[in-house]
Design a protein around this motif. Structure first.
Motif, PDB file in Angstrom:
ATOM      1  N   TRP A 208       0.767  -1.244  -0.002  1.00  0.00           N
ATOM      2  CA  TRP A 208      -0.141   0.112   0.035  1.00  0.00           C
ATOM      3  C   TRP A 208       1.132   1.227   0.005  1.00  0.00           C
ATOM      4  O   TRP A 208       2.225   1.216   0.126  1.00  0.00           O
ATOM      5  N   PRO A 650      -8.046  -2.917  -3.474  1.00  0.00           N
ATOM      6  CA  PRO A 650      -9.326  -2.438  -4.181  1.00  0.00           C
ATOM      7  C   PRO A 650      -9.968  -3.162  -5.350  1.00  0.00           C
ATOM      8  O   PRO A 650      -9.239  -3.741  -6.101  1.00  0.00           O
ATOM      9  N   LEU A 656      -3.971   0.130  -2.982  1.00  0.00           N
ATOM     10  CA  LEU A 656      -4.357   0.408  -1.659  1.00  0.00           C
ATOM     11  C   LEU A 656      -3.673   1.792  -1.185  1.00  0.00           C
ATOM     12  O   LEU A 656      -2.353   1.677  -1.011  1.00  0.00           O
ATOM     13  N   THR A 657      -4.376   2.956  -1.045  1.00  0.00           N
ATOM     14  CA  THR A 657      -3.635   4.214  -0.891  1.00  0.00           C
ATOM     15  C   THR A 657      -4.011   5.072   0.306  1.00  0.00           C
ATOM     16  O   THR A 657      -5.331   5.027   0.665  1.00  0.00           O
ATOM     17  N   GLU A 660      -6.126   5.958   5.712  1.00  0.00           N
ATOM     18  CA  GLU A 660      -7.534   5.804   6.046  1.00  0.00           C
ATOM     19  C   GLU A 660      -8.089   4.844   5.279  1.00  0.00           C
ATOM     20  O   GLU A 660      -9.085   4.011   5.916  1.00  0.00           O
ATOM     21  N   GLN A 661      -7.681   4.358   3.877  1.00  0.00           N
ATOM     22  CA  GLN A 661      -7.909   3.160   3.287  1.00  0.00           C
ATOM     23  C   GLN A 661      -7.747   1.950   3.938  1.00  0.00           C
ATOM     24  O   GLN A 661      -8.630   0.986   4.083  1.00  0.00           O
ATOM     25  N   ALA A 664     -10.343   1.612   6.833  1.00  0.00           N
ATOM     26  CA  ALA A 664     -11.587   0.904   6.418  1.00  0.00           C
ATOM     27  C   ALA A 664     -11.471  -0.579   6.191  1.00  0.00           C
ATOM     28  O   ALA A 664     -12.378  -1.213   6.415  1.00  0.00           O
ATOM     29  N   VAL A 665     -10.354  -1.037   5.610  1.00  0.00           N
ATOM     30  CA  VAL A 665     -10.274  -2.246   5.360  1.00  0.00           C
ATOM     31  C   VAL A 665     -10.100  -3.089   6.905  1.00  0.00           C
ATOM     32  O   VAL A 665     -10.903  -4.147   7.080  1.00  0.00           O
ATOM     33  N   ARG A 683     -15.387   0.057   2.090  1.00  0.00           N
ATOM     34  CA  ARG A 683     -14.598   1.115   1.298  1.00  0.00           C
ATOM     35  C   ARG A 683     -14.676   2.492   1.782  1.00  0.00           C
ATOM     36  O   ARG A 683     -15.854   3.046   2.115  1.00  0.00           O
ATOM     37  N   PRO A 684     -13.505   3.052   1.810  1.00  0.00           N
ATOM     38  CA  PRO A 684     -13.587   4.611   2.106  1.00  0.00           C
ATOM     39  C   PRO A 684     -14.205   5.329   1.165  1.00  0.00           C
ATOM     40  O   PRO A 684     -14.335   5.094   0.122  1.00  0.00           O
ATOM     41  N   ARG A 687     -11.527  10.581  -1.183  1.00  0.00           N
ATOM     42  CA  ARG A 687     -10.435  11.657  -0.417  1.00  0.00           C
ATOM     43  C   ARG A 687     -10.372  12.777  -0.841  1.00  0.00           C
ATOM     44  O   ARG A 687     -10.547  13.196  -2.038  1.00  0.00           O
TER      45      ARG A 687
END
Length: 687
Positions: A208, A650, A656-657, A660-661, A664-665, A683-684, A687
């Motif tokens: 990520w 994703p 995956l960036t 925050e993501q 969410a995972v 999923r976030p 942004r």
């Protein structure tokens, strides 16, 4: 079938007798070797009498260790935890001296320094014997480890049959570093999880990408609390509060956690029956140990240092950790000396207190955190997040690759194997997730390469006096804050806590290879035009310097502008071919754009030069392995997850960036549906 009480009692009695016998023999051997340690009267005794004296001394010492040591450790929590580790030898030696004095007729005597040595050897032998015997008996082994857990909680709350989740963070270990270590056989436990060998794979490895601020403060706040908003760097100046925020300062960490909770509206990833161990932030956990954001609290159950008691209450643990601490200090001194003699470059100073800081991070904190994690699993907690900072601390000063860092990785793998073994004895199954918060990029420091610091260059561009000799920029590694908290020393940075305007001098801060320049007498974020009017040469001086790749400033006419050598490009076009952000690859412009929108982004944001062919950067701090900005491996951590969990990548095939993501995972995994249904990955929002 449940173990019958009389069998349990008989087994415990047999193991106690075996440990007593081995301790007696150890005492006899030491009495024959050490001239200042005797177990007989001055006129001499028969072999039988000497044996009885040794048995009495070993028994009294064992009883004192079991009864007195936990009370002493509980009282010693009032003093620095690091001092407690260093005093382990003296405390154990005192118990042995007392035990010898309780032997009738004065047949047992030892010089003070000899008592310390004898006590250390006896504790180590007794611990090894007890462990070896207990391992052969699953019930005994489970009971021994059970002492690390919260017994009152086990009695009060039933343990669900659903799986618990353990998140282990290997601080600073990048995706490529992990993959390379697995390929070279340094991480056999991780290699087995990934299916390297005959056993099938149980985990998947997912890379990520961090935001522009590639450091623990931003990444861990995002992972645990779901937001990295307004975290422009590891340290930054806030004009409205006239304060420097530093991610590993307890007051700053507490404030950042409060802001995150307000922004997200939830307590954090670990709010539901969770535990936080060795982190900057609590994640909303009810159980914390070595957590910086709560280190100043005094409420029962919220004192970060209370986690030391569960570990150091066992005298064998205290002695073993103290011995390992001393060995690590000596190891660092030897490695540092070898590096100087070989003429290794790049190189930074590793003298002074650094060997002790390294030993604390790689030994004391590791041992305490691992013990706390084992206790959490045996207590059946639903989620645990623990940070192991050993690699990050060593890589800062020795480099992210090389023998020093490899040794640390190998020892961390042994800790993972131990945790995996203890999980087999937990009252519920556990899913072990391994991840990192950022990587590290190598390179010669800015000061070493160009003979001046970033602060010197900024002062020169402003026409201010520059010191004749470049001063070292303090290093802000996470472990130093943990050491200061353990020592009851303030982590605040003195006069920089509150910066008052003086002759319009800029505040210059460094976060790895990310630099920040703020003008404290201007209440708002200055524009490019305002900076040019005040200091006409400043932006040109910085942008043209070979050690700097690009600057981010705001323009009254063009908005966010990226300045490179001989060019000024709107941020929207900066990642096009030939633009200043092209060397950093896809996603760099988006990361910079997001930071540009933060309320506390500095007047001038500076990213050092990067050499894509080698991945090297120039840190503005005194670190040859660093992170904090863009460039190299620092922006590419990893997520190693069990195959039983949904793929964290994703669904649209993108990378995956951002932390925050990742949050969410992880939250999606924890918020799994009822048993039997596959957990959904949330999923976030964009942004």
């Amino acid at each position: 079938m449940a173990e019958r009480p009389w069998r349990r009692f008989a087994g415990a009695l047999w193991r106690m007798g075996a440990v007593w016998a081995v301790s007696t023999v150890t005492m006899l051997v030491l009495a024959g070797i050490l001239p200042d340690f005797r177990l007989q009267s001055a006129d001499g005794d028969s072999a039988t009498r000497i044996g009885i004296t040794a048995a009495a001394g070993a028994g009294v010492f064992g009883v004192l260790s079991a009864l007195v040591w936990p009370l002493v450790v509980r009282a010693m929590l009032l003093v620095p935890a690091l001092v407690l580790g260093l005093l382990a030898f003296a405390l154990n030696g005192s118990l042995l001296t007392l035990a010898l004095r309780l032997i009738p007729d004065g047949r047992g005597t030892a010089a003070p320094e000899t008592a310390v040595l004898v006590a250390a050897v006896m504790s180590a032998v007794a611990s090894a014997t007890g462990t070896a015997l207990a391992v052969r008996d699953d019930n005994a082994y489970r009971r021994r480890l059970y002492r690390l857990s919260d017994r009152r909680r086990r009695r009060a709350l039933p343990v669900p049959a659903t799986p618990g989740t353990l998140f282990l963070q290997l601080d600073g270990v990048g995706h490529d570093v992990l993959a390379s270590a697995v390929a070279r056989g340094l991480l056999p436990t991780v290699a087995r999880w990934l299916g390297h060998g005959t056993a099938p794979a149980t985990h998947r490895l997912t890379p990520w990408r961090t935001d522009w601020s590639s450091q623990t403060g931003a990444s861990q706040l995002g992972i645990l609390h779901g937001t990295t908003y307004d975290i422009p760097a590891f340290r930054w100046y806030e004009k409205d509060r006239r304060q420097v925020m530093v991610s590993n300062r307890p007051a700053s960490a507490a404030e950042l956690q409060r802001r995150a909770v307000r922004r997200t509206g939830n307590a954090g990833l670990l709010a539901e029956d969770g535990a936080s161990r060795g982190n900057l932030f609590s994640g909303g956990a009810g159980q914390v140990a070595l957590v910086l954001s709560v280190s100043a609290r005094r409420e029962r159950g919220q004192r970060s240092r209370a986690g030391y008691f569960a570990y150091f209450s066992d005298p064998a643990n205290a002695v073993r950790t103290a011995m390992s601490f001393v060995a690590e200090v000596l190891r660092e001194m030897v490695q540092s000396t070898r590096s100087r003699l070989r003429g290794d470059t790049p190189r930074v100073g590793r003298a002074g207190l650094y060997p002790f800081v390294r030993a604390f991070a790689t030994v004391v904190e590791r041992d305490v955190v691992v013990a706390a994690v084992m206790g959490d699993m045996l207590a059946g907690r639903t989620s645990v997040y623990a940070d192991l900072v050993a690699y990050d601390e060593v890589a800062h000063h020795s480099g992210p690759t090389g023998p020093d860092a490899d040794q640390v990785l190998a020892r961390l793998d042994r800790s993972l194997a131990l945790i995996e073994k203890v999980a087999d004895h937990a009252p519920r199954p556990y899913r072990i997730v391994l991840l990192s918060d950022h990587g590290q990029s190598p390179g010669e420091t800015f000061r070493s390469r160009y003979g001046l610091t970033l602060a010197d260059l900024v002062r020169a561009g402003c026409g201010l006096p520059v010191p004749r000799r470049a001063r070292r920029t303090p290093s802000g590694a996470e472990a130093r804050a943990a050491v200061r908290a353990a020592l009851h020393r303030p982590v605040e940075e003195g006069p920089a806590d509150e910066v008052r305007p003086r002759r319009s001098e800029p505040v210059v801060l460094a976060s790895g290879n990310l630099g920040l320049v703020s003008f404290p007498d201007v209440p708002h974020r200055m524009t490019r035009e305002e900076i040019d009017r005040r200091h006409p040469a400043l932006l040109t001086t910085l942008a043209a310097h070979p050690g700097i790749c690009f600057l981010l400033v705001r323009s009254e006419e063009h908005g966010a502008v990226v300045l490179g050598a001989g060019q000024a490009v709107p941020l929207a076009e900066a990642d096009l071919p030939g633009g200043p952000l092209e060397p950093f690859g896809p996603g760099a412009a988006e990361a910079v754009r997001r930071t540009d929108g933060f309320p506390h982004t500095a007047d001038i944001m500076i990213n050092s030069a990067c050499f894509p062919e080698t991945g090297e950067i120039h840190a503005f701090e005194e670190q040859i392995g660093s992170h904090g900005g863009l460039g190299g491996a620092q922006s590419h951590p990893f997520l190693l997850s069990p195959l039983s969990l949904p793929d964290p990548a994703p669904a649209d095939g993108t990378e995956l960036t951002g932390a925050e993501q990742v949050h969410a995972v992880l939250r999606g995994w924890l918020e799994a549906a009822s048993p039997g249904e596959p957990p959904a990955v949330s999923r976030p929002q964009p942004r």
